[in-house]
Design a protein around this motif. Structure first.
Motif, short mmCIF file in Angstrom:
data_model
loop_
_atom_site.label_atom_id
_atom_site.label_comp_id
_atom_site.label_asym_id
_atom_site.label_seq_id
_atom_site.Cartn_x
_atom_site.Cartn_y
_atom_site.Cartn_z
N GLN A 24 0.56 -1.48 0.44
CA GLN A 24 0.32 0.17 0.09
C GLN A 24 0.90 1.50 0.21
O GLN A 24 2.02 1.74 0.62
CB GLN A 24 -0.83 0.84 1.23
CG GLN A 24 -2.35 0.93 1.04
CD GLN A 24 -2.81 1.34 2.69
OE1 GLN A 24 -3.38 -0.27 2.56
NE2 GLN A 24 -4.28 1.10 2.43
N VAL B 189 -11.62 -3.50 -2.14
CA VAL B 189 -10.35 -2.08 -1.38
C VAL B 189 -12.48 -1.67 -1.17
O VAL B 189 -12.85 -0.66 -2.50
CB VAL B 189 -9.84 -1.32 -2.39
CG1 VAL B 189 -9.43 -0.47 -1.20
CG2 VAL B 189 -9.01 -2.99 -2.42
N TYR C 288 -8.29 -2.47 3.08
CA TYR C 288 -8.38 -3.57 2.15
C TYR C 288 -8.51 -4.94 3.08
O TYR C 288 -8.56 -5.15 4.08
CB TYR C 288 -6.65 -3.34 1.40
CG TYR C 288 -5.76 -4.84 0.92
CD1 TYR C 288 -5.72 -6.16 1.42
CD2 TYR C 288 -6.89 -5.05 0.18
CE1 TYR C 288 -5.10 -6.90 1.64
CE2 TYR C 288 -5.96 -6.27 -0.89
CZ TYR C 288 -5.54 -7.60 0.35
OH TYR C 288 -4.78 -8.93 -0.15
#
Length: 271
Positions: free
Chosen positions: A67, A189, A259
């Protein structure tokens, strides 16, 4: 609507180095104040860009995703942004305007814009505006399944996502950008929203890994056995089975970008 992003900069020398960051074998907590200029990275084939890499596969912890928070100056971007042909991604724009081309088809994403990018989708990104572009980028190796096609790319916005309230309450809702029954997708997500006073009323424990970036508002968040005060720009990284719960505080909604890996059998072979 505004969305949090790393503050950058550097604190004054008079500021105490004692901080809120926590790293355990069950979770990591990276508060916004740790995301300063000195921890940014340049990325190959990106111009006028810096990135905070706030999660990466880490053996024995969370092993499936990375990320980033990416900042692109005017005129910057990339013609080769994704180095892994097997990686899928999601982009969420926190500030500014992005020209995103997917297989040579241009799209303009502004604040709150969301895009899903399947593997090998030939995407490019450019900041064609006069102000800085800031976006969140989540990457994962896609897990193909025989007889199930890969998902298609799509572009949408936070406002256009489907907001689903949890049973028996209007204080806790999830904005979904993918149908949970769509088995083409191996990750979701989403954006989770708690109204003031809303909560997760039990300690969730589950097989999915989590990355949670706080976009707005404040809360008390249970991470394993610890209650942590969280605020805009804070990041929580939870390995599988780490207990979690939430109590929204303050007078505005508490929202985070979430996520999780879904819709696949666990591998019986260790990495």
């Amino acid at each position: 609507m505004s969305y949090a992003f790393p503050p950058g900069g550097l604190p004054d020398q008079l500021v105490s180095p004692e901080g809120r960051a926590i790293f355990t074998d069950a979770y990591a907590f990276l508060p916004a104040e740790t995301m300063r200029d000195i921890v940014t990275s340049a990325l190959p084939h990106w111009t006028h860009t810096r990135a905070w890499i706030i999660a990466r596969p880490l053996t024995g912890f969370a092993e499936t995703f990375a990320q980033y928070a990416v900042e692109v100056a005017p005129g910057g971007g990339s013609e080769m942004p994704e180095p892994d042909d097997e990686a899928e991604g999601v982009i969420f724009v926190a500030k500014g305007a992005m020209t995103l081309c997917i297989r040579d088809r241009p799209h303009t994403l502004t604040t709150g814009g969301y895009a899903y990018l399947p593997p090998d989708s030939g995407w490019t990104v450019k900041n064609a505006g006069d102000s800085v572009l800031q976006f969140h980028w989540i990457r994962k190796r896609y897990e193909p399944v025989d007889g199930i096609p890969e998902p298609d790319a799509f572009v949408t916005t936070d406002d256009e996502g489907t907001r689903v309230t949890m049973p028996n309450t209007d204080l806790w809702a999830t904005t979904r950008f993918v149908d949970p029954a769509d088995l083409r997708h191996d990750m979701h997500v989403n954006i989770v929203t708690f109204q003031p006073g809303g909560r997760i009323p039990f300690a969730e424990t589950h097989v999915m890994e989590h990355g949670l970036y706080v976009l707005q508002g404040t809360a008390r968040y249970l991470l394993n056995t610890d209650w942590v005060e969280v605020a805009p720009g804070d990041f929580m990284w939870l390995r599988a089975f780490c207990p979690q719960a939430c109590e929204a505080t303050g007078t505005e909604p508490f929202r985070y970008l979430l996520y999780k890996d879904v819709n696949r059998h666990p591998s019986l072979v260790l990495p």
